[in-house]
Scaffold this active site. Structure first.
Site, PDB file in Angstrom:
ATOM      1  CG  HIS A  77      -5.460  -9.166   1.371  1.00  0.00           C
ATOM      2  ND1 HIS A  77      -5.636  -9.580   0.055  1.00  0.00           N
ATOM      3  CD2 HIS A  77      -5.465  -7.813   1.327  1.00  0.00           C
ATOM      4  CE1 HIS A  77      -5.741  -8.522  -0.731  1.00  0.00           C
ATOM      5  NE2 HIS A  77      -5.638  -7.438   0.027  1.00  0.00           N
TER       6      HIS A  77
ATOM      7  NE  ARG B  42      -3.398  -2.348   2.885  1.00  0.00           N
ATOM      8  CZ  ARG B  42      -3.016  -3.462   3.505  1.00  0.00           C
ATOM      9  NH1 ARG B  42      -1.789  -3.553   4.003  1.00  0.00           N
ATOM     10  NH2 ARG B  42      -3.855  -4.471   3.635  1.00  0.00           N
TER      11      ARG B  42
ATOM     12  NE  ARG C 249      -3.008  -3.714  -1.395  1.00  0.00           N
ATOM     13  CZ  ARG C 249      -2.387  -4.450  -0.473  1.00  0.00           C
ATOM     14  NH1 ARG C 249      -1.058  -4.490  -0.434  1.00  0.00           N
ATOM     15  NH2 ARG C 249      -3.076  -5.157   0.393  1.00  0.00           N
TER      16      ARG C 249
ATOM     17  CE1 TYR D 128      -5.989  -7.445  -6.816  1.00  0.00           C
ATOM     18  CE2 TYR D 128      -6.169  -8.547  -4.708  1.00  0.00           C
ATOM     19  CZ  TYR D 128      -6.002  -7.403  -5.439  1.00  0.00           C
ATOM     20  OH  TYR D 128      -5.844  -6.196  -4.804  1.00  0.00           O
TER      21      TYR D 128
ATOM     22  CG  HIS E 113      -5.060   0.456  -3.944  1.00  0.00           C
ATOM     23  ND1 HIS E 113      -4.310   0.668  -2.816  1.00  0.00           N
ATOM     24  CD2 HIS E 113      -5.973  -0.487  -3.618  1.00  0.00           C
ATOM     25  CE1 HIS E 113      -4.760  -0.103  -1.841  1.00  0.00           C
ATOM     26  NE2 HIS E 113      -5.767  -0.810  -2.302  1.00  0.00           N
TER      27      HIS E 113
ATOM     28  CE  LYS F 176      -6.252  -1.371   5.134  1.00  0.00           C
ATOM     29  NZ  LYS F 176      -7.555  -1.752   4.534  1.00  0.00           N
TER      30      LYS F 176
END
Length: 309
Positions: free
Chosen positions: A266, A145, A243, A275, A240, A168
């Site tokens: 993730h 990110r 990414r 994806y 993004h 995150k």
């Protein structure tokens, strides 16, 4: 609301960017409550929550997508759950509220050839080009990110092959770095960063702006947009995009979805599996174009009904 924001920041350990998003969501909610002449949180009912969701979907001055509405409603639901747990209210009026249904939105990726053009648009020997080349190469090499990359310190480049990313919830992961990105980073560290560092206060940041301070997310976005324009790429290219392209190209190359999940940071493999829809569409298009029995031919013999049919 301030108490709730402190709760998610300190007790739940959410990232600064996530807390800022919660704050924006609650500001919209607060203004709506005031416009509805509700003077206390105990006065909010389930009907008010339903009315609020309809309000979000009908705003003319600043329309929101279904995804944005779902995110704001998630914040509001978390806030009302917190109020119940803290004894501020007797009922969680937002518990049964449902967000609008979201359509399947496939990530936008660009082709390998387009990525090559984008990266080539940062070629050059001046200090800005050296930084921009390292930035874009690293984004594509790791699938990071943009917030993770601009928050990198020099010490996070652990050795010639890996980098430590903080995602995150301050979760860290170690991600391999390809040879192209590593070369670009080494060149920037030797020939570019010292010049930028001399322009500002001492900082451990890896990527610096032209005034010597840590590069911001906004500047990183502008760097990518400018490179896309120089490369002649149509459409919206953002951090993004790289990414998404990283994940899509890995899966197209045969990488396991759980490996890609780990590289992207993730928490759930379900997030990564979207994806696989992208690559399935690509494979289907290639099959339809290449297989002689997949194409519709004008010379193909008509299909005759079975006897007696």
């Amino acid at each position: 609301m301030d108490s709730y924001l402190r709760h998610v920041a300190i007790e739940r350990g959410l990232s600064t960017n996530t807390v800022a998003a919660y704050r924006r969501d609650l500001a919209i909610y607060s203004r709506w409550l005031a416009d509805a002449h509700l003077t206390g949180l105990a006065d909010v009912t389930r009907q008010h929550i339903s009315d609020y969701v309809r309000f979000l979907g009908s705003r003319e001055e600043s329309p929101l997508t279904a995804a944005s509405i779902a995110r704001i409603l998630s914040t509001v639901r978390g806030f009302h759950r917190f109020l119940l747990e803290e004894g501020v209210v007797d009922t969680d009026v937002a518990h049964e509220s449902k967000p609008p249904k979201l359509g399947t939105r496939l990530p936008k990726a660009i082709s390998i050839e387009q990525v090559t053009l984008l990266l080539a648009a940062t070629d050059g020997d001046d200090v800005a080009n050296l930084r921009d080349k390292a930035l874009l190469e690293l984004l594509y090499a790791t699938g990071a990110r943009v917030s993770e990359v601009v928050n990198l310190n020099v010490d996070d480049v652990l050795d010639p092959e890996v980098v430590r990313l903080t995602g995150k919830g301050d979760k860290q992961r170690i991600v391999p770095v390809g040879s192209y990105a590593r070369t670009a980073i080494d060149t920037f560290l030797v020939r570019g960063r010292p010049l930028l560092s001399a322009r500002g206060p001492a900082t451990p940041a890896l990527f610096l702006g032209l005034r010597g301070k840590r590069l911001s997310r906004q500047n990183a976005w502008l760097i990518i947009r400018a490179a896309a324009e120089r490369a002649g790429l149509d459409g919206h290219v953002s951090p993004h995009t790289l990414r998404h392209s990283f994940a899509t190209h890995l899966l197209e190359g045969g990488a396991d979805v759980r490996v890609v999940q780990e590289l992207l940071g993730h928490s759930s493999v379900a997030t990564t599996q979207i994806y696989t829809l992208v690559t399935a569409d690509t494979l289907r298009d290639m099959y339809t174009t290449a297989h002689p029995r997949a194409r519709v031919s004008r010379s193909a013999p008509p299909v005759e009904p079975p006897p007696g049919g």
